[in-house]
Design a protein around this motif. Structure first.
Motif, PDB file in Angstrom:
ATOM      1  N   ARG A  21      -1.594  16.302   4.616  1.00 30.84           N
ATOM      2  CA  ARG A  21      -2.641  15.295   4.835  1.00 30.84           C
ATOM      3  C   ARG A  21      -2.198  14.002   4.164  1.00 30.84           C
ATOM      4  O   ARG A  21      -1.847  13.993   2.983  1.00 30.84           O
ATOM      5  CB  ARG A  21      -3.967  15.784   4.260  1.00 30.84           C
ATOM      6  N   GLU A  35      -0.421  15.008   0.734  1.00 32.38           N
ATOM      7  CA  GLU A  35      -0.995  16.223   0.148  1.00 32.38           C
ATOM      8  C   GLU A  35      -0.581  17.417   1.000  1.00 32.38           C
ATOM      9  O   GLU A  35      -0.949  17.517   2.169  1.00 32.38           O
ATOM     10  CB  GLU A  35      -2.518  16.111   0.108  1.00 32.38           C
ATOM     11  N   GLY A  44      -0.380   8.469   0.224  1.00 32.81           N
ATOM     12  CA  GLY A  44      -0.228   9.731  -0.476  1.00 32.81           C
ATOM     13  C   GLY A  44      -0.009  10.880   0.486  1.00 32.81           C
ATOM     14  O   GLY A  44      -0.480  10.847   1.623  1.00 32.81           O
ATOM     15  N   GLN A  89       0.836  -1.194   0.000  1.00 27.49           N
ATOM     16  CA  GLN A  89       0.000   0.000   0.000  1.00 27.49           C
ATOM     17  C   GLN A  89       0.872   1.245   0.000  1.00 27.49           C
ATOM     18  O   GLN A  89       1.900   1.295   0.666  1.00 27.49           O
ATOM     19  CB  GLN A  89      -0.926   0.032   1.218  1.00 27.49           C
ATOM     20  N   THR A 134      -3.045  10.221   2.848  1.00 31.06           N
ATOM     21  CA  THR A 134      -4.213   9.507   2.333  1.00 31.06           C
ATOM     22  C   THR A 134      -3.832   8.086   1.943  1.00 31.06           C
ATOM     23  O   THR A 134      -2.676   7.794   1.627  1.00 31.06           O
ATOM     24  CB  THR A 134      -4.804  10.222   1.103  1.00 31.06           C
ATOM     25  N   ARG A 135      -4.834   7.216   1.976  1.00 30.76           N
ATOM     26  CA  ARG A 135      -4.680   5.852   1.476  1.00 30.76           C
ATOM     27  C   ARG A 135      -5.909   5.540   0.634  1.00 30.76           C
ATOM     28  O   ARG A 135      -7.033   5.687   1.110  1.00 30.76           O
ATOM     29  CB  ARG A 135      -4.541   4.857   2.634  1.00 30.76           C
ATOM     30  N   ASP A 136      -5.683   5.149  -0.619  1.00 34.22           N
ATOM     31  CA  ASP A 136      -6.784   4.892  -1.556  1.00 34.22           C
ATOM     32  C   ASP A 136      -7.712   6.102  -1.666  1.00 34.22           C
ATOM     33  O   ASP A 136      -8.935   5.968  -1.773  1.00 34.22           O
ATOM     34  CB  ASP A 136      -7.586   3.658  -1.128  1.00 34.22           C
ATOM     35  N   GLY A 137      -7.122   7.291  -1.609  1.00 29.86           N
ATOM     36  CA  GLY A 137      -7.883   8.520  -1.759  1.00 29.86           C
ATOM     37  C   GLY A 137      -8.599   8.997  -0.516  1.00 29.86           C
ATOM     38  O   GLY A 137      -9.209  10.069  -0.530  1.00 29.86           O
ATOM     39  N   GLU A 138      -8.544   8.232   0.575  1.00 30.21           N
ATOM     40  CA  GLU A 138      -9.225   8.599   1.812  1.00 30.21           C
ATOM     41  C   GLU A 138      -8.221   9.159   2.818  1.00 30.21           C
ATOM     42  O   GLU A 138      -7.151   8.577   3.022  1.00 30.21           O
ATOM     43  CB  GLU A 138      -9.927   7.383   2.425  1.00 30.21           C
ATOM     44  N   PRO A 139      -8.536  10.289   3.471  1.00 26.90           N
ATOM     45  CA  PRO A 139      -7.603  10.848   4.461  1.00 26.90           C
ATOM     46  C   PRO A 139      -7.480   9.945   5.680  1.00 26.90           C
ATOM     47  O   PRO A 139      -8.484   9.451   6.198  1.00 26.90           O
ATOM     48  CB  PRO A 139      -8.238  12.194   4.821  1.00 26.90           C
ATOM     49  N   SER A 198     -12.351  14.404   7.052  1.00 25.06           N
ATOM     50  CA  SER A 198     -13.685  13.886   6.696  1.00 25.06           C
ATOM     51  C   SER A 198     -14.303  13.121   7.861  1.00 25.06           C
ATOM     52  O   SER A 198     -14.834  12.017   7.698  1.00 25.06           O
ATOM     53  CB  SER A 198     -13.603  12.992   5.448  1.00 25.06           C
TER      54      SER A 198
END
Length: 249
Positions: free
Chosen positions: A132, A101, A99, A96, A134-139, A207
């Protein structure tokens, strides 16, 4: 209340209250005024006061007794130091990618807690980076990093001071940039863990509902025998962490 340029109101309130605690305006062990009373005194909303109080509790300056109120800690905390690696590596698991940001990279007036953790004069400025993860687009986490700025940073590393004059490092945490410039030569240190809730600002960035639980890790590290790095890692509940930081050669 006058807010320093570029500093969020919740941080300005935090600084005022922390200074009051250290100056014994709010004596050690004493009961703090209610949120509404503090808001009236400082000319800010209860939401701003509540988020400032959350930060004070995370940093060990106050604690809450359910059904009674918030109390000043019986003694003031000290920041420790330990070895560390970029937090995106701590969160990454096999197969995994995490990301990164970048949300902001600015020079700010140091809060009481940051100045103490970095062993700076109370009127010093620091670099503040917020990213921030993220993993798979989720924070999954926020990383809030502080290092000295100006002459204090040049005393630690002229190369790093030059690199940060025009920060152009998208997709990197500050510590990842530091290890690029200085190499893996940080430590010793300490990582303190506390539980908290998201609050309005961090909840929006992650979120989450304001009441959602979080894990907060406060990490500091030395370079060349002096305090050089202080960070908060604010992690969504349920994330798996590799807390044991490996030694760096």
């Amino acid at each position: 209340m006058t807010v320093p340029l570029g500093q969020p109101r919740r941080v300005a309130v935090y600084s005022r209250l922390a200074a009051g605690i250290r100056a014994q305006v709010f004596p050690l062990g004493s009961l703090l005024p209610k949120e509404s009373d503090l808001g009236t005194r400082l000319g800010v909303s209860r939401t701003v006061v509540r988020e400032a109080l959350m930060l004070l509790e995370e940093d060990g300056l106050i604690h809450t007794r359910r059904g009674v109120g918030r109390f000043v800690a019986p003694e003031l905390p000290r920041a420790g130091l330990e070895r560390l690696r970029p937090f995106e590596e701590v969160l990454a698991s096999q197969g995994q990618t995490v990301g990164v940001e970048n949300l902001q990279a600015t020079i700010q007036h140091a809060t009481d807690f940051v100045a103490g953790g970095l062993e700076l004069d109370p009127d010093a400025n620091t670099w503040f980076w917020e990213t921030r993860l993220t993993r798979d687009g989720e924070p999954v986490a926020l990383v809030q990093e502080h290092i000295p700025a100006g002459r204090d940073l040049r005393d630690i590393s002229p190369l790093l001071a030059e690199r940060l004059r025009d920060p152009q490092d998208p997709g990197r945490t500050l510590f990842a940039v530091m290890t690029d410039v200085l190499g893996p030569v940080f430590g010793p240190g300490e990582c303190a863990m506390t539980a908290g809730v998201a609050g309005a600002t961090r909840g929006r960035l992650l979120s989450l509902a304001p009441s959602a639980p979080l894990l907060i890790l406060t990490q500091t590290a030395q370079h060349g025998g002096r305090a050089a790095y202080l960070a908060k890692y604010i992690v969504r509940a349920g994330e798996r962490l590799s807390i044991n930081q490996p030694p760096q050669s």
